[in-house]
Design an enzyme around this catalytic site. Structure first.
Site, PDB file in Angstrom:
ATOM      1  N   PHE A  92     -75.250  19.494  23.138  1.00  0.00           N
ATOM      2  CA  PHE A  92     -73.845  19.296  23.469  1.00  0.00           C
ATOM      3  C   PHE A  92     -73.674  19.558  24.955  1.00  0.00           C
ATOM      4  CE2 PHE A  92     -73.583  20.843  18.976  1.00  0.00           C
ATOM      5  CZ  PHE A  92     -73.219  19.621  18.443  1.00  0.00           C
ATOM      6  N   GLU A 137     -83.638  15.918  12.069  1.00  0.00           N
ATOM      7  CA  GLU A 137     -82.385  16.558  12.498  1.00  0.00           C
ATOM      8  C   GLU A 137     -82.205  17.923  11.844  1.00  0.00           C
ATOM      9  OE1 GLU A 137     -78.999  13.965  12.165  1.00  0.00           O
ATOM     10  OE2 GLU A 137     -79.994  12.349  13.273  1.00  0.00           O
ATOM     11  N   SER A 167     -59.926  20.255  17.716  1.00  0.00           N
ATOM     12  CA  SER A 167     -59.383  21.502  18.264  1.00  0.00           C
ATOM     13  C   SER A 167     -59.127  21.290  19.759  1.00  0.00           C
ATOM     14  CB  SER A 167     -60.370  22.657  18.044  1.00  0.00           C
ATOM     15  OG  SER A 167     -59.812  23.877  18.500  1.00  0.00           O
TER      16      SER A 167
END
Length: 198
Positions: free
Chosen positions: A20, A153, A124
């Site tokens: 990320f 994964e 969010s």
């Protein structure tokens, strides 16, 4: 009503780039008084877009939920193994509906021909830019079950077929405690009596 033209990004900086990304922004925005705010700094988790699928067997009035470990739920009162909708991240250039169909096969062995868009929401927005597109599909749950997921994964996903009423009771009791699943099951509870066109 203000829009994105009433925000000025003064600077952006990447704090972390891995699976990320986290960016730090310096920005200012219009205040309700009509003036501009002082510069403020916000760190945002850049996760992108995701798609989720509520697999619903209209004939048996049951839903298919997947169970998997989520480290972010380690502090859950229930368990870090969550009951969820089928879901996955949308890579650049991918279509949300196709991602929902692909994930249905990878996570539950389901081949989905058609699905219907339900809604889209910000996950969010105080801390992440992630949005989620939610779909519903009619499935035959007769032979559904087992353990699925992609080894590369690190996925270990168990599939459950649950009566719709039971799944909704789990929402009400807090056993199901993740946003996409709560939203999807609440949408189903509000709409299933109208004869879903799926």
């Amino acid at each position: 009503m203000y829009d994105k033209n009433d925000v000025q990004v003064l600077n952006s900086e990447t704090l972390y780039q891995g699976f990320f990304k986290c960016n730090k922004f310096t920005l200012k925005h219009k205040l309700f008084s009509g003036e501009w705010s002082k510069p403020i700094q916000r760190e945002f988790f850049e996760r992108g877009k995701a798609a989720a699928l509520l697999a619903y067997d209209k004939e048996k009035d049951s839903v298919i939920l997947v169970e998997q470990f989520r480290f972010g739920a380690m502090e859950s009162k229930q368990s870090p193994w969550l009951l969820e909708l089928i879901a996955g991240m949308i890579d650049k250039g991918e279509d949300a509906e196709e991602v929902a169909k692909r994930e249905a096969f990878e996570e539950a062995g389901l081949v989905i021909e058609e699905c219907q868009f339900m809604l889209s929401y910000f996950v969010s927005p105080g801390g992440t830019t992630e949005t989620l597109d939610l779909f519903i599909a009619n499935v035959d749950s007769t032979n559904v079950g087992g353990v699925f997921g992609l080894d590369e994964e690190g996925e270990d996903i168990r599939v459950h077929v649950v009566p719709r009423e039971q799944a909704y009771q789990w929402v009400k009791s807090g056993k199901i405690d993740n946003a996409a699943t709560i939203i999807g099951l609440q949408w189903l509870e509000l709409n299933y009596k109208q004869g879903l066109n799926i």
